[in-house]
Design a protein around this motif. Structure first.
Motif, mmCIF file in Angstrom:
data_model
loop_
_atom_site.group_PDB
_atom_site.id
_atom_site.type_symbol
_atom_site.label_atom_id
_atom_site.label_comp_id
_atom_site.label_asym_id
_atom_site.label_seq_id
_atom_site.Cartn_x
_atom_site.Cartn_y
_atom_site.Cartn_z
ATOM 1 N N ASN A 34 0.859 -1.186 0.000
ATOM 2 C CA ASN A 34 0.000 0.000 0.000
ATOM 3 C C ASN A 34 0.896 1.237 0.000
ATOM 4 O OD1 ASN A 34 -1.893 1.985 0.335
ATOM 5 N ND2 ASN A 34 -2.831 1.090 2.167
ATOM 6 N N PRO A 35 1.040 1.921 -1.143
ATOM 7 C CA PRO A 35 1.956 3.060 -1.204
ATOM 8 C C PRO A 35 1.457 4.277 -0.432
ATOM 9 C CG PRO A 35 0.797 2.833 -3.272
ATOM 10 C CD PRO A 35 0.413 1.662 -2.432
ATOM 11 N N PHE A 36 0.168 4.360 -0.140
ATOM 12 C CA PHE A 36 -0.379 5.528 0.536
ATOM 13 C C PHE A 36 -0.328 5.414 2.060
ATOM 14 C CE2 PHE A 36 -2.590 5.155 -3.568
ATOM 15 C CZ PHE A 36 -2.041 6.271 -4.179
ATOM 16 N N ASP A 37 -0.358 4.172 2.568
ATOM 17 C CA ASP A 37 -0.275 3.959 4.009
ATOM 18 C C ASP A 37 0.632 2.760 4.274
ATOM 19 O OD1 ASP A 37 -0.649 3.997 6.722
ATOM 20 O OD2 ASP A 37 -2.664 3.114 6.663
ATOM 21 N N PRO A 38 1.964 2.982 4.356
ATOM 22 C CA PRO A 38 2.893 1.859 4.549
ATOM 23 C C PRO A 38 2.690 1.119 5.870
ATOM 24 C CG PRO A 38 4.069 3.856 3.911
ATOM 25 C CD PRO A 38 2.649 4.249 4.173
ATOM 26 N N ALA A 39 2.043 1.735 6.826
ATOM 27 C CA ALA A 39 1.828 1.076 8.118
ATOM 28 C C ALA A 39 0.637 0.124 8.091
ATOM 29 C CB ALA A 39 1.612 2.132 9.197
ATOM 30 N N ASP A 40 -0.093 0.075 6.997
ATOM 31 C CA ASP A 40 -1.258 -0.807 6.865
ATOM 32 C C ASP A 40 -0.786 -2.258 6.908
ATOM 33 O OD1 ASP A 40 -3.745 -1.862 6.414
ATOM 34 O OD2 ASP A 40 -3.797 -1.342 4.279
ATOM 35 N N SER A 41 -1.240 -2.996 7.923
ATOM 36 C CA SER A 41 -0.757 -4.372 8.092
ATOM 37 C C SER A 41 -1.493 -5.372 7.205
ATOM 38 C CB SER A 41 -0.885 -4.784 9.557
ATOM 39 O OG SER A 41 -2.261 -4.812 9.927
ATOM 40 N N VAL A 42 -2.596 -4.955 6.597
ATOM 41 C CA VAL A 42 -3.349 -5.875 5.744
ATOM 42 C C VAL A 42 -2.589 -6.145 4.446
ATOM 43 C CG1 VAL A 42 -5.494 -6.178 4.458
ATOM 44 C CG2 VAL A 42 -5.549 -5.161 6.731
#
Length: 113
Positions: A34-42
């Protein structure tokens, strides 16, 4: 024998290099999709770095093989068509040969004693 020597000369150094690469890059890294939210664990995967390297090499091998196979399709089609054509002409020649032998035997005079 030659194949065994070549395998030893190529595969042993390759194995040593792969083991060294695995040991040197064993720290865990996170691949974020996910380039917009790198912290997204999904949409992220954590694994040792060498695993990502090996997967990239394997993916490159498969993609390269697929591209070569697809680009050589016209040559395989041509070879298949020429093989069918050769088979057709071979059958035609056999048919004419057997017909010529039949005509030669029927036109020969009967043996005289």
């Amino acid at each position: 024998m030659f194949k065994k020597i070549v395998n030893i000369v190529v595969l042993v150094p390759l194995g040593v290099i792969l083991i060294a690469l695995s040991v040197a890059n064993r720290q865990s890294v996170t691949l974020s999709l996910n380039p917009f939210d790198p912290a997204d664990s999904v949409l992220s995967v954590s694994a040792p770095f060498f695993l990502f390297l090996f997967l990239a090499v394997v993916l490159g091998l498969f993609l390269g093989a697929a591209v070569v196979w697809l680009s050589q399709g016209k040559y395989r089609r041509r070879a298949r068509n020429e093989a069918h054509e050769a088979l057709k002409w071979h059958r035609e020649a056999e048919k004419h040969r057997s017909e010529a032998e039949r005509l030669a035997q029927s036109s020969l005079p009967a043996p005289q004693n």
